[in-house]
Design a protein around this motif. Sequence first.
Motif, PDB file in Angstrom:
ATOM      1  N   VAL A 155       4.470 -18.458  14.427  1.00  0.00           N
ATOM      2  CA  VAL A 155       4.452 -16.993  14.311  1.00  0.00           C
ATOM      3  C   VAL A 155       3.031 -16.499  14.605  1.00  0.00           C
ATOM      4  CG1 VAL A 155       4.792 -15.049  12.719  1.00  0.00           C
ATOM      5  CG2 VAL A 155       6.297 -17.050  12.599  1.00  0.00           C
ATOM      6  N   ARG A 156       2.931 -15.427  15.356  1.00  0.00           N
ATOM      7  CA  ARG A 156       1.618 -14.824  15.615  1.00  0.00           C
ATOM      8  C   ARG A 156       1.199 -14.054  14.373  1.00  0.00           C
ATOM      9  NH1 ARG A 156       0.195 -10.000  17.558  1.00  0.00           N
ATOM     10  NH2 ARG A 156       2.342  -9.394  18.007  1.00  0.00           N
ATOM     11  N   VAL A 157       0.033 -14.382  13.822  1.00  0.00           N
ATOM     12  CA  VAL A 157      -0.400 -13.774  12.560  1.00  0.00           C
ATOM     13  C   VAL A 157      -1.640 -12.917  12.790  1.00  0.00           C
ATOM     14  CG1 VAL A 157      -1.158 -14.201  10.185  1.00  0.00           C
ATOM     15  CG2 VAL A 157       0.455 -15.772  11.270  1.00  0.00           C
ATOM     16  N   VAL A 158      -1.630 -11.723  12.216  1.00  0.00           N
ATOM     17  CA  VAL A 158      -2.831 -10.876  12.201  1.00  0.00           C
ATOM     18  C   VAL A 158      -3.073 -10.456  10.750  1.00  0.00           C
ATOM     19  CG1 VAL A 158      -3.938  -8.767  13.037  1.00  0.00           C
ATOM     20  CG2 VAL A 158      -2.317  -9.970  14.510  1.00  0.00           C
ATOM     21  N   CYS A 159      -4.294 -10.718  10.250  1.00  0.00           N
ATOM     22  CA  CYS A 159      -4.670 -10.248   8.908  1.00  0.00           C
ATOM     23  C   CYS A 159      -5.558  -9.022   9.089  1.00  0.00           C
ATOM     24  CB  CYS A 159      -5.462 -11.313   8.153  1.00  0.00           C
ATOM     25  SG  CYS A 159      -4.506 -12.771   7.724  1.00  0.00           S
ATOM     26  N   GLY A 160      -5.118  -7.893   8.568  1.00  0.00           N
ATOM     27  CA  GLY A 160      -5.876  -6.643   8.722  1.00  0.00           C
ATOM     28  C   GLY A 160      -6.717  -6.376   7.486  1.00  0.00           C
ATOM     29  N   ARG A 161      -8.041  -6.563   7.612  1.00  0.00           N
ATOM     30  CA  ARG A 161      -8.940  -6.292   6.474  1.00  0.00           C
ATOM     31  C   ARG A 161      -9.186  -4.785   6.422  1.00  0.00           C
ATOM     32  NH1 ARG A 161     -12.942 -11.281   7.892  1.00  0.00           N
ATOM     33  NH2 ARG A 161     -11.507 -12.912   7.194  1.00  0.00           N
ATOM     34  N   ILE A 162      -8.448  -4.141   5.507  1.00  0.00           N
ATOM     35  CA  ILE A 162      -8.421  -2.677   5.460  1.00  0.00           C
ATOM     36  C   ILE A 162      -9.583  -2.152   4.621  1.00  0.00           C
ATOM     37  CG2 ILE A 162      -6.987  -0.689   4.845  1.00  0.00           C
ATOM     38  CD1 ILE A 162      -4.516  -2.480   5.139  1.00  0.00           C
ATOM     39  N   GLY A 163     -10.203  -1.081   5.124  1.00  0.00           N
ATOM     40  CA  GLY A 163     -11.267  -0.417   4.384  1.00  0.00           C
ATOM     41  C   GLY A 163     -10.714   0.657   3.468  1.00  0.00           C
ATOM     42  N   LEU A 164     -11.565   1.575   3.036  1.00  0.00           N
ATOM     43  CA  LEU A 164     -11.128   2.669   2.155  1.00  0.00           C
ATOM     44  C   LEU A 164     -10.292   3.646   2.987  1.00  0.00           C
ATOM     45  CD1 LEU A 164     -11.514   4.080  -0.677  1.00  0.00           C
ATOM     46  CD2 LEU A 164     -13.239   5.469   0.491  1.00  0.00           C
ATOM     47  N   VAL A 165      -8.989   3.701   2.680  1.00  0.00           N
ATOM     48  CA  VAL A 165      -8.082   4.505   3.499  1.00  0.00           C
ATOM     49  C   VAL A 165      -8.108   5.959   3.037  1.00  0.00           C
ATOM     50  CG1 VAL A 165      -5.731   4.761   4.344  1.00  0.00           C
ATOM     51  CG2 VAL A 165      -6.604   2.480   3.798  1.00  0.00           C
ATOM     52  N   LEU A 166      -8.353   6.867   3.976  1.00  0.00           N
ATOM     53  CA  LEU A 166      -8.340   8.293   3.663  1.00  0.00           C
ATOM     54  C   LEU A 166      -7.114   8.920   4.314  1.00  0.00           C
ATOM     55  CD1 LEU A 166     -12.106   9.237   4.215  1.00  0.00           C
ATOM     56  CD2 LEU A 166     -10.955   8.565   2.092  1.00  0.00           C
ATOM     57  N   GLY A 167      -6.283   9.570   3.516  1.00  0.00           N
ATOM     58  CA  GLY A 167      -5.080  10.204   4.051  1.00  0.00           C
ATOM     59  C   GLY A 167      -4.421  11.011   2.961  1.00  0.00           C
ATOM     60  N   SER A 168      -3.555  11.942   3.383  1.00  0.00           N
ATOM     61  CA  SER A 168      -2.895  12.736   2.356  1.00  0.00           C
ATOM     62  C   SER A 168      -1.774  11.919   1.725  1.00  0.00           C
ATOM     63  CB  SER A 168      -2.374  14.042   2.952  1.00  0.00           C
ATOM     64  OG  SER A 168      -1.812  13.793   4.192  1.00  0.00           O
ATOM     65  N   GLY A 169      -1.524  12.187   0.461  1.00  0.00           N
ATOM     66  CA  GLY A 169      -0.396  11.555  -0.222  1.00  0.00           C
ATOM     67  C   GLY A 169      -0.697  10.237  -0.894  1.00  0.00           C
ATOM     68  N   GLY A 170      -1.956   9.837  -0.981  1.00  0.00           N
ATOM     69  CA  GLY A 170      -2.245   8.600  -1.696  1.00  0.00           C
ATOM     70  C   GLY A 170      -3.652   8.125  -1.456  1.00  0.00           C
ATOM     71  N   GLY A 171      -3.987   6.989  -2.092  1.00  0.00           N
ATOM     72  CA  GLY A 171      -5.323   6.422  -1.919  1.00  0.00           C
ATOM     73  C   GLY A 171      -6.399   7.302  -2.531  1.00  0.00           C
ATOM     74  N   ALA A 172      -7.606   7.218  -1.965  1.00  0.00           N
ATOM     75  CA  ALA A 172      -8.770   7.866  -2.575  1.00  0.00           C
ATOM     76  C   ALA A 172      -8.874   9.360  -2.262  1.00  0.00           C
ATOM     77  CB  ALA A 172     -10.045   7.162  -2.084  1.00  0.00           C
ATOM     78  N   TRP A 173      -8.261   9.816  -1.156  1.00  0.00           N
ATOM     79  CA  TRP A 173      -8.499  11.188  -0.712  1.00  0.00           C
ATOM     80  C   TRP A 173      -8.123  12.262  -1.747  1.00  0.00           C
ATOM     81  CZ3 TRP A 173     -11.382  14.190   1.927  1.00  0.00           C
ATOM     82  CH2 TRP A 173     -10.984  15.508   2.151  1.00  0.00           C
ATOM     83  N   PRO A 174      -6.930  12.221  -2.347  1.00  0.00           N
ATOM     84  CA  PRO A 174      -6.592  13.286  -3.297  1.00  0.00           C
ATOM     85  C   PRO A 174      -7.624  13.405  -4.422  1.00  0.00           C
ATOM     86  CG  PRO A 174      -4.648  12.007  -2.772  1.00  0.00           C
ATOM     87  CD  PRO A 174      -5.805  11.280  -2.170  1.00  0.00           C
ATOM     88  N   ILE A 175      -8.169  12.278  -4.874  1.00  0.00           N
ATOM     89  CA  ILE A 175      -9.154  12.312  -5.962  1.00  0.00           C
ATOM     90  C   ILE A 175     -10.472  12.889  -5.436  1.00  0.00           C
ATOM     91  CG2 ILE A 175     -10.412  10.894  -7.657  1.00  0.00           C
ATOM     92  CD1 ILE A 175      -8.109   8.774  -7.134  1.00  0.00           C
ATOM     93  N   LEU A 176     -10.918  12.388  -4.287  1.00  0.00           N
ATOM     94  CA  LEU A 176     -12.175  12.889  -3.702  1.00  0.00           C
ATOM     95  C   LEU A 176     -12.066  14.395  -3.446  1.00  0.00           C
ATOM     96  CD1 LEU A 176     -13.000  10.108  -1.076  1.00  0.00           C
ATOM     97  CD2 LEU A 176     -14.325  10.672  -3.118  1.00  0.00           C
TER      98      LEU A 176
END
Length: 298
Positions: A155-176
Amino acid sequence: MVIGITGATGFVGRHVSALALTQGHEVVAFSRQPTAPVAGAREVRSWSADTPPDLSGLDAVIHLAGASVLGLWTRKKREAIRSSRVLGTRQLVAALHQSPSQSRPTSFVCASAIGFYGNRGDEELTESSAPGTGFLADVTQAWEVEALRAQAAGVRVVCGRIGLVLGSGGGAWPILHTVFRSGLGGRLGSGRQWTSWVHVNDVARLLLTAATHPQWHGVMNVVSPHPVTNTELTRTLAQSLHRPAILPVPAPLLKTLLRDQAGLFLDSQRVTPKVALDHGFTHSFPTLHTAVKNLIGN
Ligand SMILES: NC(=O)c1ccc[n+]([C@@H]2O[C@H](COP(=O)([O-])OP(=O)(O)OC[C@H]3O[C@@H](n4cnc5c(N)ncnc54)[C@H](OP(=O)(O)O)[C@@H]3O)[C@@H](O)[C@H]2O)c1
């Protein structure tokens, strides 16, 4: 393609599913609550860290499930963060190995996190940088080891090392957004620590590109090309929202309030998306200013 998505009910998963649908793919969601409908998904299948999931009929799998890292890191919480990722990924990879080879998903994109690099000051970090130390660095290393075992099944594998995600509806953005809009935002600690952020639309585009393009494999940083210091993050948010940001939060106070979790806000990670840029990927939101403008507009 028929794309299986674990964590499809979560913040990133909802954006990945929505983009997959607009690109003409079909989505099969995996959830610990398989009886609850998931928007746009053709089907919802059962997900648990204890049993291999049913991967029949899938062309690709994007794996985003995992207990939230927010909240106090008690012993129980740490165990949930680790086992939901390490054991969950182990079950998924076992299912990939058990799938008949002629109908096995051809690609497996597994979330990881830039926590892999630990606390690294001003060092510029690419996918080939050495791992760091600390709880999140340990968890992400173990998580990636499990994911990369799927390669042995072809199987072709990709590991995505995700940073601080900014977007509406979740994660850090609503708090910031709430804190800075109230005029209560301020520099954290020295303000010199680097934040490698990324707009959620670019996360969804990167994960789906990796799942659907055979030339992507191995590790990729899922961050914008322009990380910022905490001082710059603070200034950009305050200026964009036309509010002052004069209340710095001292590092000792954060450490007292948040204990080990303070590292999420005080650790410095200056990460470059070298693999994505080398593949010619163009971010829709390359600078923090463009991302914040878009999010405020939303
Ligand atoms: N958001 C970020 O800034 C960020 C940064 C770096 C890395 N990441 C990684 O990206 C992935 C997705 O992030 P996200 O922000 O979308 O997370 P999220 O909103 O918390 O969603 C994760 C999903 O995982 C499932 N889940 C929750 N607790 C679980 C548990 N104890 N065991 C198994 N599954 C559980 C839930 O799905 P069900 O309830 O349907 O089962 C949930 O919808 C995560 O692995 C996260 O570590 C995110």
